[in-house]
Structures are given as C-alpha cells and as structure tokens.
Design a protein around this motif. Structure first.
Motif, PDB file in Angstrom:
ATOM      1  N   ALA A 135      16.179 -11.638  -9.547  1.00 51.56           N
ATOM      2  CA  ALA A 135      15.465 -11.714  -8.339  1.00 51.56           C
ATOM      3  C   ALA A 135      14.462 -10.303  -8.229  1.00 51.56           C
ATOM      4  O   ALA A 135      14.962  -9.291  -8.236  1.00 51.56           O
ATOM      5  CB  ALA A 135      16.128 -12.249  -7.134  1.00 51.56           C
ATOM      6  N   GLY A 136      13.283 -10.477  -7.562  1.00 47.82           N
ATOM      7  CA  GLY A 136      12.446  -9.465  -7.067  1.00 47.82           C
ATOM      8  C   GLY A 136      11.121  -9.682  -6.905  1.00 47.82           C
ATOM      9  O   GLY A 136      10.482 -11.014  -7.374  1.00 47.82           O
ATOM     10  N   VAL A 137      10.349  -8.971  -6.566  1.00 48.42           N
ATOM     11  CA  VAL A 137       9.066  -8.861  -6.243  1.00 48.42           C
ATOM     12  C   VAL A 137       7.938  -9.276  -7.355  1.00 48.42           C
ATOM     13  O   VAL A 137       8.671  -8.678  -8.539  1.00 48.42           O
ATOM     14  CB  VAL A 137       8.437  -7.876  -5.083  1.00 48.42           C
ATOM     15  CG1 VAL A 137       8.493  -6.607  -5.841  1.00 48.42           C
ATOM     16  CG2 VAL A 137       6.999  -8.244  -4.581  1.00 48.42           C
ATOM     17  N   SER A 138       7.038  -9.792  -7.343  1.00 49.52           N
ATOM     18  CA  SER A 138       6.068 -10.085  -8.608  1.00 49.52           C
ATOM     19  C   SER A 138       5.736  -8.611  -9.150  1.00 49.52           C
ATOM     20  O   SER A 138       5.473  -7.764  -8.465  1.00 49.52           O
ATOM     21  CB  SER A 138       4.867 -10.577  -8.237  1.00 49.52           C
ATOM     22  OG  SER A 138       4.925 -11.922  -7.883  1.00 49.52           O
ATOM     23  N   GLY A 139       5.847  -8.526 -10.621  1.00 50.51           N
ATOM     24  CA  GLY A 139       5.871  -7.222 -11.102  1.00 50.51           C
ATOM     25  C   GLY A 139       6.966  -6.295 -11.309  1.00 50.51           C
ATOM     26  O   GLY A 139       6.717  -5.280 -12.035  1.00 50.51           O
ATOM     27  N   VAL A 169       7.130   2.247  -8.574  1.00 55.80           N
ATOM     28  CA  VAL A 169       7.600   1.674  -9.664  1.00 55.80           C
ATOM     29  C   VAL A 169       6.860   0.310  -9.782  1.00 55.80           C
ATOM     30  O   VAL A 169       6.227   0.120 -10.877  1.00 55.80           O
ATOM     31  CB  VAL A 169       9.282   1.465  -9.634  1.00 55.80           C
ATOM     32  CG1 VAL A 169       9.616   0.575 -10.707  1.00 55.80           C
ATOM     33  CG2 VAL A 169       9.890   2.684  -9.710  1.00 55.80           C
ATOM     34  N   THR A 170       7.275  -0.676  -8.882  1.00 57.20           N
ATOM     35  CA  THR A 170       6.684  -1.890  -8.897  1.00 57.20           C
ATOM     36  C   THR A 170       5.319  -2.224  -8.737  1.00 57.20           C
ATOM     37  O   THR A 170       4.470  -3.096  -9.458  1.00 57.20           O
ATOM     38  CB  THR A 170       7.583  -2.645  -7.910  1.00 57.20           C
ATOM     39  OG1 THR A 170       8.942  -2.530  -8.108  1.00 57.20           O
ATOM     40  CG2 THR A 170       7.108  -4.225  -7.839  1.00 57.20           C
ATOM     41  N   PHE A 171       4.569  -1.726  -7.776  1.00 55.44           N
ATOM     42  CA  PHE A 171       3.121  -1.689  -7.504  1.00 55.44           C
ATOM     43  C   PHE A 171       2.261  -1.166  -8.818  1.00 55.44           C
ATOM     44  O   PHE A 171       1.472  -2.037  -9.215  1.00 55.44           O
ATOM     45  CB  PHE A 171       2.708  -0.998  -6.396  1.00 55.44           C
ATOM     46  CG  PHE A 171       1.319  -1.137  -5.960  1.00 55.44           C
ATOM     47  CD1 PHE A 171       0.591  -2.361  -5.442  1.00 55.44           C
ATOM     48  CD2 PHE A 171       0.473  -0.110  -6.138  1.00 55.44           C
ATOM     49  CE1 PHE A 171      -0.404  -2.697  -5.207  1.00 55.44           C
ATOM     50  CE2 PHE A 171      -0.906  -0.504  -5.916  1.00 55.44           C
ATOM     51  CZ  PHE A 171      -1.429  -1.631  -5.339  1.00 55.44           C
ATOM     52  N   ASP A 224      15.590  -4.436  -6.647  1.00 50.74           N
ATOM     53  CA  ASP A 224      15.096  -3.876  -5.629  1.00 50.74           C
ATOM     54  C   ASP A 224      14.503  -2.356  -5.661  1.00 50.74           C
ATOM     55  O   ASP A 224      14.985  -1.356  -5.126  1.00 50.74           O
ATOM     56  CB  ASP A 224      16.158  -3.938  -4.312  1.00 50.74           C
ATOM     57  CG  ASP A 224      15.408  -3.492  -2.921  1.00 50.74           C
ATOM     58  OD1 ASP A 224      14.412  -3.781  -2.803  1.00 50.74           O
ATOM     59  OD2 ASP A 224      16.025  -3.102  -2.085  1.00 50.74           O
ATOM     60  N   PHE A 225      13.405  -2.162  -6.732  1.00 53.16           N
ATOM     61  CA  PHE A 225      13.129  -1.117  -7.002  1.00 53.16           C
ATOM     62  C   PHE A 225      12.144  -0.523  -6.063  1.00 53.16           C
ATOM     63  O   PHE A 225      11.396  -1.019  -5.293  1.00 53.16           O
ATOM     64  CB  PHE A 225      12.393  -0.921  -8.419  1.00 53.16           C
ATOM     65  CG  PHE A 225      12.922  -1.510  -9.492  1.00 53.16           C
ATOM     66  CD1 PHE A 225      14.485  -1.564  -9.502  1.00 53.16           C
ATOM     67  CD2 PHE A 225      12.570  -2.029 -10.620  1.00 53.16           C
ATOM     68  CE1 PHE A 225      15.150  -1.968 -10.401  1.00 53.16           C
ATOM     69  CE2 PHE A 225      13.344  -2.466 -11.716  1.00 53.16           C
ATOM     70  CZ  PHE A 225      14.628  -2.378 -11.628  1.00 53.16           C
ATOM     71  N   PRO A 226      11.973   0.944  -6.145  1.00 56.44           N
ATOM     72  CA  PRO A 226      10.731   1.384  -4.944  1.00 56.44           C
ATOM     73  C   PRO A 226       9.393   0.912  -5.358  1.00 56.44           C
ATOM     74  O   PRO A 226       9.057   0.821  -6.471  1.00 56.44           O
ATOM     75  CB  PRO A 226      10.852   3.188  -5.543  1.00 56.44           C
ATOM     76  CG  PRO A 226      12.205   3.292  -6.001  1.00 56.44           C
ATOM     77  CD  PRO A 226      12.493   1.820  -6.807  1.00 56.44           C
ATOM     78  N   SER A 248       4.426  -9.978  -0.276  1.00 58.88           N
ATOM     79  CA  SER A 248       5.913 -10.414  -0.123  1.00 58.88           C
ATOM     80  C   SER A 248       7.188  -9.378  -0.631  1.00 58.88           C
ATOM     81  O   SER A 248       8.045  -9.892  -0.697  1.00 58.88           O
ATOM     82  CB  SER A 248       5.991 -11.657  -1.250  1.00 58.88           C
ATOM     83  OG  SER A 248       5.768 -11.159  -2.311  1.00 58.88           O
ATOM     84  N   ARG A 249       6.779  -8.252  -0.587  1.00 52.79           N
ATOM     85  CA  ARG A 249       7.695  -7.161  -1.074  1.00 52.79           C
ATOM     86  C   ARG A 249       8.903  -6.991  -0.098  1.00 52.79           C
ATOM     87  O   ARG A 249       9.776  -6.577  -0.800  1.00 52.79           O
ATOM     88  CB  ARG A 249       6.842  -5.874  -1.110  1.00 52.79           C
ATOM     89  CG  ARG A 249       6.515  -5.035   0.159  1.00 52.79           C
ATOM     90  CD  ARG A 249       5.790  -3.728  -0.014  1.00 52.79           C
ATOM     91  NE  ARG A 249       5.365  -3.093   1.069  1.00 52.79           N
ATOM     92  CZ  ARG A 249       4.510  -3.591   1.849  1.00 52.79           C
ATOM     93  NH1 ARG A 249       3.669  -4.555   1.611  1.00 52.79           N
ATOM     94  NH2 ARG A 249       4.193  -2.779   3.099  1.00 52.79           N
TER      95      ARG A 249
END
Length: 191
Positions: free
Chosen positions: A14-18, A97-99, A91-93, A142-143
């Motif tokens: 699970a996690g946000v897109s990207g 990281v994610t953006f 649940d990365f920063p 959606s983060r």
C-alpha cells in the motif's frame, strides 16, 4: 522462545501513487517466487476505461494460495485485505522521496509514450494543471488517505499483519530479512 511469524504468502503493498508499490511487488516476486499480479493491469482497459471483469479477476486473485499485489481501488481493497496475511505500507517521506519519484516516472512515461496497461499511455504533461485526476495531482491530493484506510483494517481484517515502512531502505531490509540472499526463488514461495 517464541516462534517466528510464518513467511507471508498473500501480500499487499500500500501507498500513494509513485511510492514504489509495483517495484517492491516485483522485488518480492523475484526473491520469493510468489507471483505478482499488477492490479492496474486488471483495472484499466483500453482508453483507461475500467474493465468490467475487474471484480471477478480480483476475487480470483484473492482466492489463490500465494500472491503479491498493490492495495488499490476501492472495489478491490476489502476483497484482498480479507485474504491477505501481510500488508506493507510504504509511508515514505512524501516531498523528498515519493513526489520526486512520481514526477520522474510521469515525465519519463509521458515523453516516451510508454505503453502501459492494455495499450494505454500516460497523459500529457500539459494537463497537469487542468485535469484534477492527473497522476501527479492525484498523488499530492491523496497522500494522507492511507492513514485512515490502514487504521480501519484492525477491525475489518484483524488477521492482517500490517508493517509500516518509512523509507525505501526499510522496505529493502524487510525483503532481505524474509527472503535472505541465496534462496532459490525457483523453488517457489516458502511457507
């Protein structure tokens, strides 16, 4: 002495897109032999139209003995969570990281016109400011949504072991701990 928990065999990521859900699923498949089914490929038909067979395909996937997939789409989440034994929450920063990951991936796919699921290609970068469902805008909007969804699992899927991983190195460490190097993935998943 307490026994170690059994190796997972039905895993949700699970996690946000990207954030790297599919990348982690592929790594788990490579190291464990547990088959990965990419949930986006089940959901998206040609022209980005949802496939009518999606719910039936998800039910068939969930009924399997071992699998790893991304925990996405409202229609799929409860069906998969009911059968899964492990959920890895990436649940990365977000901003560091994610953006950057979702932007790099989107730009790369858009410029190369990379074929995705069922012949679809990433939308134009020009629609970033006009399309509220553009993947980059979706990731930002959606983060925070997973906090509520995952906390609700304690009631709806109490059998599910939830692991919150806060950095890519934690995700890599988890995989290498559960399936140490040298394990022959061709022998199939360990149970």
């Amino acid at each position: 002495m307490t026994a170690a928990p059994p190796s997972p065999c039905r895993i949700l990521v699970a996690g946000v897109s990207g954030v790297g859900k599919t990348t982690l699923c592929r790594e788990i498949e490579r190291c464990s032999g547990i088959p990965h089914t990419e949930i986006d490929a089940l959901f998206h038909g040609p022209g980005w139209i949802p496939r009518p067979e999606f719910s039936a395909d998800v039910a068939c996937l969930a009924a399997g003995g071992s699998w790893v997939t991304e925990w996405q789409y409202d229609a799929a989440r409860p069906v998969l969570a009911e059968r899964a034994d492990t959920l890895l929450w990436l649940d990365f920063p977000f901003w560091t990281v994610t953006f950057p990951r979702v932007v790099r991936r989107t730009v790369r796919r858009s410029l190369s016109r990379q074929k995705l699921w069922n012949g679809n290609t990433e939308g134009s970068l020009r629609t970033l400011f006009t399309d509220p469902e553009h993947i980059i805008r979706w990731a930002v909007a959606s983060r925070h949504s997973y906090r509520e969804r995952i906390s609700a699992l304690a009631e709806t899927a109490p059998q599910l072991r939830v692991l919150r991983l806060r950095h890519p190195r934690e995700a890599r460490a988890w995989v290498s701990t559960v399936w140490p190097a040298g394990t022959d993935a061709k022998d199939g998943p360990r149970r």
